[in-house]
Design a protein around this motif. Structure first.
Motif, PDB file in Angstrom:
ATOM      1  N   SER A   1       5.975 -12.545   3.403  1.00 25.60           N
ATOM      2  CA  SER A   1       7.160 -13.299   3.012  1.00 25.60           C
ATOM      3  C   SER A   1       7.030 -14.754   3.468  1.00 25.60           C
ATOM      4  CB  SER A   1       8.411 -12.668   3.628  1.00 25.60           C
ATOM      5  OG  SER A   1       9.568 -13.357   3.215  1.00 25.60           O
ATOM      6  N   VAL A   2       7.188 -15.644   2.502  1.00 29.34           N
ATOM      7  CA  VAL A   2       7.121 -17.082   2.767  1.00 29.34           C
ATOM      8  C   VAL A   2       8.291 -17.728   2.024  1.00 29.34           C
ATOM      9  CG1 VAL A   2       5.711 -19.166   2.516  1.00 29.34           C
ATOM     10  CG2 VAL A   2       4.603 -16.959   2.938  1.00 29.34           C
ATOM     11  N   HIS A   3       8.817 -18.819   2.550  1.00 34.07           N
ATOM     12  CA  HIS A   3       9.896 -19.531   1.869  1.00 34.07           C
ATOM     13  C   HIS A   3       9.479 -19.729   0.406  1.00 34.07           C
ATOM     14  CE1 HIS A   3      12.588 -22.651   0.543  1.00 34.07           C
ATOM     15  NE2 HIS A   3      13.276 -22.570   1.687  1.00 34.07           N
ATOM     16  N   PRO A   4      10.318 -19.285  -0.542  1.00 31.10           N
ATOM     17  CA  PRO A   4       9.902 -19.340  -1.948  1.00 31.10           C
ATOM     18  C   PRO A   4       9.620 -20.745  -2.465  1.00 31.10           C
ATOM     19  CG  PRO A   4      12.239 -18.774  -1.756  1.00 31.10           C
ATOM     20  CD  PRO A   4      11.656 -18.666  -0.377  1.00 31.10           C
ATOM     21  N   GLY A   5      10.213 -21.738  -1.808  1.00 28.70           N
ATOM     22  CA  GLY A   5       9.945 -23.096  -2.261  1.00 28.70           C
ATOM     23  C   GLY A   5       8.561 -23.589  -1.910  1.00 28.70           C
ATOM     24  N   TYR A   6       7.923 -22.899  -0.942  1.00 30.18           N
ATOM     25  CA  TYR A   6       6.604 -23.330  -0.481  1.00 30.18           C
ATOM     26  C   TYR A   6       5.626 -22.151  -0.483  1.00 30.18           C
ATOM     27  CZ  TYR A   6       9.606 -27.055   1.144  1.00 30.18           C
ATOM     28  OH  TYR A   6      10.526 -28.058   1.204  1.00 30.18           O
ATOM     29  N   ALA A   7       5.810 -21.258  -1.447  1.00 27.69           N
ATOM     30  CA  ALA A   7       5.092 -19.983  -1.411  1.00 27.69           C
ATOM     31  C   ALA A   7       3.790 -19.968  -2.190  1.00 27.69           C
ATOM     32  CB  ALA A   7       6.012 -18.874  -1.952  1.00 27.69           C
ATOM     33  N   LYS A   8       3.497 -21.026  -2.937  1.00 27.73           N
ATOM     34  CA  LYS A   8       2.312 -20.995  -3.784  1.00 27.73           C
ATOM     35  C   LYS A   8       1.050 -20.742  -2.973  1.00 27.73           C
ATOM     36  CE  LYS A   8      -0.189 -23.359  -7.457  1.00 27.73           C
ATOM     37  NZ  LYS A   8      -0.266 -24.528  -8.352  1.00 27.73           N
TER      38      LYS A   8
ATOM     39  N   LYS B   1       0.499 -18.362  -1.005  1.00 25.64           N
ATOM     40  CA  LYS B   1       0.745 -17.754   0.305  1.00 25.64           C
ATOM     41  C   LYS B   1       1.531 -16.448   0.208  1.00 25.64           C
ATOM     42  CE  LYS B   1       0.876 -22.252   2.681  1.00 25.64           C
ATOM     43  NZ  LYS B   1       0.764 -23.088   1.478  1.00 25.64           N
ATOM     44  N   MET B   2       2.605 -16.441  -0.599  1.00 26.47           N
ATOM     45  CA  MET B   2       3.444 -15.247  -0.665  1.00 26.47           C
ATOM     46  C   MET B   2       2.696 -14.087  -1.336  1.00 26.47           C
ATOM     47  SD  MET B   2       7.121 -14.592  -2.583  1.00 26.47           S
ATOM     48  CE  MET B   2       8.110 -15.554  -1.448  1.00 26.47           C
ATOM     49  N   VAL B   3       2.886 -12.894  -0.779  1.00 29.62           N
ATOM     50  CA  VAL B   3       2.431 -11.650  -1.408  1.00 29.62           C
ATOM     51  C   VAL B   3       3.661 -10.748  -1.531  1.00 29.62           C
ATOM     52  CG1 VAL B   3       0.937  -9.634  -1.237  1.00 29.62           C
ATOM     53  CG2 VAL B   3       0.130 -11.856  -0.384  1.00 29.62           C
ATOM     54  N   ASN B   4       4.124 -10.544  -2.748  1.00 30.61           N
ATOM     55  CA  ASN B   4       5.351  -9.772  -2.971  1.00 30.61           C
ATOM     56  C   ASN B   4       4.994  -8.299  -3.170  1.00 30.61           C
ATOM     57  OD1 ASN B   4       7.721  -8.574  -4.009  1.00 30.61           O
ATOM     58  ND2 ASN B   4       8.410 -10.538  -4.851  1.00 30.61           N
ATOM     59  N   SER B   5       5.301  -7.485  -2.166  1.00 30.09           N
ATOM     60  CA  SER B   5       4.909  -6.072  -2.211  1.00 30.09           C
ATOM     61  C   SER B   5       5.578  -5.326  -3.364  1.00 30.09           C
ATOM     62  CB  SER B   5       5.246  -5.394  -0.880  1.00 30.09           C
ATOM     63  OG  SER B   5       6.645  -5.278  -0.700  1.00 30.09           O
ATOM     64  N   MET B   6       6.772  -5.758  -3.773  1.00 29.79           N
ATOM     65  CA  MET B   6       7.461  -5.084  -4.879  1.00 29.79           C
ATOM     66  C   MET B   6       6.716  -5.273  -6.195  1.00 29.79           C
ATOM     67  SD  MET B   6      11.497  -5.812  -4.074  1.00 29.79           S
ATOM     68  CE  MET B   6      11.273  -7.588  -3.873  1.00 29.79           C
ATOM     69  N   LEU B   7       6.162  -6.464  -6.392  1.00 28.67           N
ATOM     70  CA  LEU B   7       5.405  -6.727  -7.622  1.00 28.67           C
ATOM     71  C   LEU B   7       4.102  -5.936  -7.644  1.00 28.67           C
ATOM     72  CD1 LEU B   7       5.930 -10.574  -8.096  1.00 28.67           C
ATOM     73  CD2 LEU B   7       7.166  -8.677  -9.159  1.00 28.67           C
ATOM     74  N   ILE B   8       3.498  -5.761  -6.484  1.00 30.14           N
ATOM     75  CA  ILE B   8       2.267  -4.960  -6.420  1.00 30.14           C
ATOM     76  C   ILE B   8       2.583  -3.491  -6.712  1.00 30.14           C
ATOM     77  CG2 ILE B   8       0.370  -4.183  -4.948  1.00 30.14           C
ATOM     78  CD1 ILE B   8       0.587  -6.861  -3.484  1.00 30.14           C
ATOM     79  N   ALA B   9       3.714  -3.007  -6.214  1.00 25.99           N
ATOM     80  CA  ALA B   9       4.135  -1.640  -6.508  1.00 25.99           C
ATOM     81  C   ALA B   9       4.321  -1.450  -8.011  1.00 25.99           C
ATOM     82  CB  ALA B   9       5.434  -1.318  -5.770  1.00 25.99           C
TER      83      ALA B   9
ATOM     84  N   LYS C   1      11.526   1.918  -2.595  1.00 25.81           N
ATOM     85  CA  LYS C   1      12.364   1.173  -1.661  1.00 25.81           C
ATOM     86  C   LYS C   1      11.530   0.005  -1.131  1.00 25.81           C
ATOM     87  CE  LYS C   1      14.861   5.291  -0.120  1.00 25.81           C
ATOM     88  NZ  LYS C   1      15.183   6.190   1.021  1.00 25.81           N
ATOM     89  N   GLY C   2      12.092  -1.190  -1.203  1.00 26.17           N
ATOM     90  CA  GLY C   2      11.272  -2.273  -0.709  1.00 26.17           C
ATOM     91  C   GLY C   2      11.914  -3.635  -0.719  1.00 26.17           C
ATOM     92  N   ASP C   3      11.156  -4.566  -0.205  1.00 29.69           N
ATOM     93  CA  ASP C   3      11.484  -5.980  -0.236  1.00 29.69           C
ATOM     94  C   ASP C   3      10.146  -6.718  -0.353  1.00 29.69           C
ATOM     95  OD1 ASP C   3      10.360  -5.887   2.360  1.00 29.69           O
ATOM     96  OD2 ASP C   3      12.337  -5.701   3.290  1.00 29.69           O
ATOM     97  N   VAL C   4      10.141  -8.008  -0.127  1.00 32.76           N
ATOM     98  CA  VAL C   4       8.898  -8.770  -0.283  1.00 32.76           C
ATOM     99  C   VAL C   4       7.813  -8.253   0.656  1.00 32.76           C
ATOM    100  CG1 VAL C   4       7.829 -11.036  -0.016  1.00 32.76           C
ATOM    101  CG2 VAL C   4      10.061 -10.849  -1.121  1.00 32.76           C
ATOM    102  N   GLU C   5       8.173  -7.979   1.887  1.00 33.75           N
ATOM    103  CA  GLU C   5       7.167  -7.636   2.895  1.00 33.75           C
ATOM    104  C   GLU C   5       6.731  -6.171   2.866  1.00 33.75           C
ATOM    105  OE1 GLU C   5       7.014  -9.005   6.777  1.00 33.75           O
ATOM    106  OE2 GLU C   5       6.475 -10.953   5.937  1.00 33.75           O
ATOM    107  N   ASN C   6       7.629  -5.262   2.528  1.00 32.11           N
ATOM    108  CA  ASN C   6       7.291  -3.836   2.597  1.00 32.11           C
ATOM    109  C   ASN C   6       7.927  -3.072   1.437  1.00 32.11           C
ATOM    110  OD1 ASN C   6       5.923  -3.363   5.381  1.00 32.11           O
ATOM    111  ND2 ASN C   6       7.690  -4.668   5.854  1.00 32.11           N
ATOM    112  N   THR C   7       7.100  -2.326   0.735  1.00 34.35           N
ATOM    113  CA  THR C   7       7.604  -1.459  -0.326  1.00 34.35           C
ATOM    114  C   THR C   7       6.948  -0.084  -0.185  1.00 34.35           C
ATOM    115  OG1 THR C   7       8.003  -3.259  -1.878  1.00 34.35           O
ATOM    116  CG2 THR C   7       7.721  -1.063  -2.823  1.00 34.35           C
ATOM    117  N   VAL C   8       7.772   0.941  -0.357  1.00 31.11           N
ATOM    118  CA  VAL C   8       7.276   2.315  -0.324  1.00 31.11           C
ATOM    119  C   VAL C   8       7.582   2.968  -1.667  1.00 31.11           C
ATOM    120  CG1 VAL C   8       7.399   4.579   0.784  1.00 31.11           C
ATOM    121  CG2 VAL C   8       7.609   2.491   2.169  1.00 31.11           C
TER     122      VAL C   8
END
Length: 411
Positions: free
Chosen positions: A223-230, A232-240, A269-276
């Motif tokens: 999870s990284v501030h979305p305004g500065y995420a290019k 850097k951010m890895v969204n676990s929900m999108l990977i799921a 169940k999930g958010d940016v950092e953790n999805t199950v």
């Protein structure tokens, strides 16, 4: 007819839902209420060796009334109801001489059991149905099976002219959460083979089922501030979501039938950092079953390579196709088929698109085909059971007992 109606209703009004999150056996204390009642009832009708063990498994014996040796057979049903839908305050309603039209289960909520959607209803026109009030499941899965077994034993006790060998009956907790056979004492039960009374519509006779595995996919993101995420951010929900979309799109429950297998995700169940992501794998063919698990691992490996070891894949086999254990003793299926015909029930032999205690028991040394209990639309508010189907299931049990004894005597 009234006796089996009253017996069935007395069972379904007891809340016995199991709980997959519990680690105890039974998984819910309320299952003890029905277990203890069954112990009393079995003793009252004249069964012997009635017991309930520390895990809530009820067993009893109907002694042989023949003078020749007959294999010990058993009949098994489960006491718990599904946690998938409300099972509290079950208020069954008896509908006599069903007219083939819509049944308003709950007028206030506009809940209607309609033959336009549930086409099986049409075949029961003129019969007596037991339905829900639209706020709970009914519990015919599998309290219809319990009612049928108890009623059949009572009938055999009252009709000693029907010769039979020693019969064992068993009632298990926690089948709906996959643990019904887990602590079943096969040695104590002491039968050469048994039948689970846990099928659906009248005539069903099943001796093969899915191979099954449970799947848990854990995905870690960043999870990284979305305004500065290019970059850097890895969204676990999108990977799921990507993981799910990499599976064959047509191999899901709503697009398969017969012996076709599938992948099914039932929870996310999930958010940016953790999805199950939780799901199941099913296939009647063992090689295809193994190939499905290999595909899941391949997808996990590919996404880990792409995103940097973010996925943990957990798979656990749950049960296997009992056909492998039934075919070497196929005469037990043939006896059930003959019993149905003797009771005037055309057999419907088909694979189970699910599991049953019988699949696990078969691998524990107790071959165990599955016979209809009569209910429809399990695990929900549209569940119903025709009373005539329960009566026929009771007759089938009696006929199996008679035929087993007669065939052993060479009659």
């Amino acid at each position: 007819m009234q006796k089996i109606i009253d017996r069935f209703i007395s069972y379904v009004t007891i809340d016995t839902q199991s709980d997959p999150k519990s680690t105890s056996t039974p998984s819910t204390a309320k299952q003890w209420i029905l277990a203890n009642r069954l112990v009393e009832e079995l003793r009252d009708i004249g069964m012997q060796d009635v017991s309930v063990d520390e895990n809530g498994y009820v067993m009893a014996t109907l002694p042989s009334n023949t003078d020749h040796e007959v294999p010990v057979i058993g009949f098994i049903a489960h006491m718990d109801t599904s946690p998938d839908f409300n099972g509290t305050n079950v208020r069954p309603r008896v509908i006599e001489k069903y007219d083939g039209k819509d049944i308003v289960l709950n007028e206030e909520e506009n809940i209607v059991l309609s033959p336009r959607y549930f086409e099986d209803l049409v075949q029961y026109k003129g019969q007596t149905l037991i339905v829900t009030d639209g706020t709970s499941l009914l519990g015919a899965d599998d309290k219809a099976g319990i009612a049928e077994i108890v009623t059949a034993m009572e009938y055999l006790i009252g009709h000693p002219e029907i010769k039979h060998g020693k019969i064992r009956v068993g009632f298990t907790p926690d089948e709906e959460i996959g643990r019904g056979a887990g602590k079943f004492n096969v040695e104590k039960f002491g039968a050469e083979w048994a039948y689970t009374m846990d099928g659906s519509q009248i005539g069903e006779l099943e001796y093969e089922n899915f191979n099954a595995a449970g799947v848990t996919i854990r995905i870690k993101g960043k999870s990284v501030h979305p305004g500065y995420a290019k970059g850097k951010m890895v969204n676990s929900m999108l990977i799921a979501n990507k993981f799910a979309n990499m599976l064959p799109p047509k191999e899901i429950p709503q697009r398969t039938e017969g012996t076709e297998g599938f992948f099914h995700f039932h929870s996310i169940k999930g958010d940016v950092e953790n999805t199950v992501l939780e799901g199941i794998v099913r296939d009647h063919d063992f090689d295809k079953f193994e190939a499905r698990k290999e595909l899941l691992q391949k997808i996990a490996n590919e996404l880990n390579f792409r995103y940097g070891n973010v996925i943990t894949l957990e798979m656990e086999d749950q049960y296997y196709n009992m056909r492998e254990k039934i075919e070497p003793v196929f005469h037990i299926v043939e006896i059930a088929e003959q019993a149905m015909k003797a009771a005037g029930v055309p057999p419907i032999i088909k694979p189970i698109r699910g599991g049953t205690d019988g699949s696990q028991l078969s691998y524990m040394g107790l071959p165990c085909p599955n016979i209809f209990a009569g209910g429809h639309n399990f695990h929900g508010k549209y569940e119903y059971v025709p009373v005539q189907s329960m009566q026929k299931a009771t007759e089938v049990i009696v006929q199996i007992a008679r035929l087993t004894a007669e065939q052993q005597a060479g009659l």
